[in-house]
Scaffold this active site. Structure first.
Site, mmCIF file in Angstrom:
data_model
loop_
_atom_site.group_PDB
_atom_site.id
_atom_site.type_symbol
_atom_site.label_atom_id
_atom_site.label_comp_id
_atom_site.label_asym_id
_atom_site.label_seq_id
_atom_site.Cartn_x
_atom_site.Cartn_y
_atom_site.Cartn_z
ATOM 1 N N HIS A 58 0.858 -1.191 0.000
ATOM 2 C CA HIS A 58 0.000 0.000 0.000
ATOM 3 C C HIS A 58 0.889 1.236 0.000
ATOM 4 C CE1 HIS A 58 0.768 -0.575 4.279
ATOM 5 N NE2 HIS A 58 0.198 0.580 4.581
ATOM 6 N N HIS A 95 1.317 3.891 2.101
ATOM 7 C CA HIS A 95 1.743 4.660 3.285
ATOM 8 C C HIS A 95 3.256 4.867 3.327
ATOM 9 C CE1 HIS A 95 -2.193 3.885 5.729
ATOM 10 N NE2 HIS A 95 -2.281 4.936 4.934
ATOM 11 N N HIS A 146 -7.524 -1.418 5.378
ATOM 12 C CA HIS A 146 -6.539 -0.469 5.922
ATOM 13 C C HIS A 146 -6.473 0.738 4.986
ATOM 14 C CE1 HIS A 146 -2.962 0.938 7.972
ATOM 15 N NE2 HIS A 146 -2.270 0.906 6.853
ATOM 16 N N HIS A 152 4.477 -4.940 10.421
ATOM 17 C CA HIS A 152 4.943 -4.255 11.634
ATOM 18 C C HIS A 152 5.138 -5.249 12.776
ATOM 19 C CE1 HIS A 152 4.317 0.087 10.707
ATOM 20 N NE2 HIS A 152 3.397 -0.379 9.883
ATOM 21 N N ASP A 158 -0.062 -4.024 6.035
ATOM 22 C CA ASP A 158 -0.804 -3.610 7.229
ATOM 23 C C ASP A 158 -2.227 -4.168 7.229
ATOM 24 O OD1 ASP A 158 1.439 -2.261 7.937
ATOM 25 O OD2 ASP A 158 0.600 -0.254 7.733
ATOM 26 N N ASP A 160 5.504 4.876 5.579
ATOM 27 C CA ASP A 160 6.402 3.971 6.303
ATOM 28 C C ASP A 160 6.666 2.676 5.519
ATOM 29 O OD1 ASP A 160 3.632 3.428 6.909
ATOM 30 O OD2 ASP A 160 4.263 2.091 8.526
ATOM 31 N N HIS A 161 5.965 2.463 4.404
ATOM 32 C CA HIS A 161 6.172 1.262 3.583
ATOM 33 C C HIS A 161 6.879 1.558 2.262
ATOM 34 C CE1 HIS A 161 3.582 -1.339 6.144
ATOM 35 N NE2 HIS A 161 3.229 -0.146 6.556
HETATM 36 FE FE FE Z 1 2.384 0.715 8.262
HETATM 37 ZN ZN ZN Z 2 -0.123 1.472 6.562
#
Ligand code: FE
Ligand code: ZN
Length: 257
Positions: free
Chosen positions: A54, A56, A113, A169, A130, A58-59
């Site tokens: 996805h 986001h 998500h 995570h 996630d 942080d990915h």
């Molecule tokens: Fe994440």
């Molecule tokens: Zn995420």
């Protein structure tokens, strides 16, 4: 197929998928540049593809630097995320085929998500980003509880129990504490919490798990189990106790746990 876990940032997991026959590799969720590029250099593999679960930050935090170092990379994501994932040049939909060298795989669209969240299944390994975590699931940022329920309890749960689950995570301990709050009598939860606490204390990672383990100890995959249904009812959240409503309440409870 060889899988290397790539801890990124604070508690993110990226993964390196290596086809040992050809030396070709793909990265799932390049959260951070340095840990990924150094592992590629160390192993000497040929990086061909990036699989994004996805959009986001942080990915995908390491994506642009990886594109700079390896021009010509194939960057995969769900079709609707084309404008949200920089450099994405391959659009995927549910059931799309993917490959890493001689290893074949496919895509599961699992919205909830985010609307464009996908999981990647290669052989018996599922990369869930996630969507599904160890003993938990992602927050609902864009999708509806019904979509996430279907993603987890219809699509993912239909895979074989031996399927390995590589999640995005390290939230397993916190998730197991919530699982224990929901199902205090579930021994699979208490034993897994004990094990995870020892593992984390030794600096080990709790990824991957298996679908069997998740089905036994992840409340979000157990919306039809008596203990979960009873606990949701007891916490005074209404009498709508069909599995989707149970899921909806569980997710809301977890948001403020
Ligand atoms: Fe994440
Ligand atoms: Zn995420």
């Amino acid at each position: 197929m060889k899988i290397v876990v790539l801890p990124c940032s604070f508690d993110n997991y990226g993964y390196l998928i290596i086809c040992e026959e050809t030396g070709e590799a793909a990265v799932v969720d390049p959260g951070e540049y340095y840990p990924i590029s150094s592992e590629i250099e160390r192993t000497g593999v040929t990086l061909k593809s990036i699989f994004c679960t996805h959009h986001h930050a942080d990915h995908i935090g390491g994506l642009e630097d990886l594109l700079g170092e390896f021009p010509g990379l194939s960057v995969y994501g769900y079709e609707s995320d084309k404008r949200r994932i920089p450099g994405m040049n391959h659009s995927l939909t549910d059931g799309s085929k993917i490959r890493v060298g001689n290893i074949e795989g496919q895509v599961l669209h699992t919205p909830g998500h985010t609307t464009g969240s996908i999981c990647y299944l290669l052989e018996d390994v599922l990369f869930t980003g996630d969507t599904l975590f160890g003993a938990g699931c992602g927050r609902l940022f864009e999708g509806s509880p019904n979509q996430m329920y279907d993603a987890l309890n219809i699509k993912i749960k239909s895979l074989p129990p031996r399927t390995k689950v590589c999640f995005g995570h390290e939230y397993t301990i916190q998730n197991l504490k919530f699982a224990g709050f929901i199902e205090p009598e579930n021994e699979a939860v208490s034993k897994r919490l004990e094990l995870a606490t020892v593992e984390r204390g030794e600096g080990k990672l709790t990824t991957p798990s298996t679908l069997k383990i998740e089905c036994e100890s992840n409340p979000f995959l157990r919306c039809e189990e008596k203990g979960v249904v009873g606990s949701v009812a007891e916490k005074g959240l209404g009498e709508a106790l069909d599995p989707t409503s149970v899921f909806t309440v569980l997710r809301r409870l977890k948001d403020s746990f």
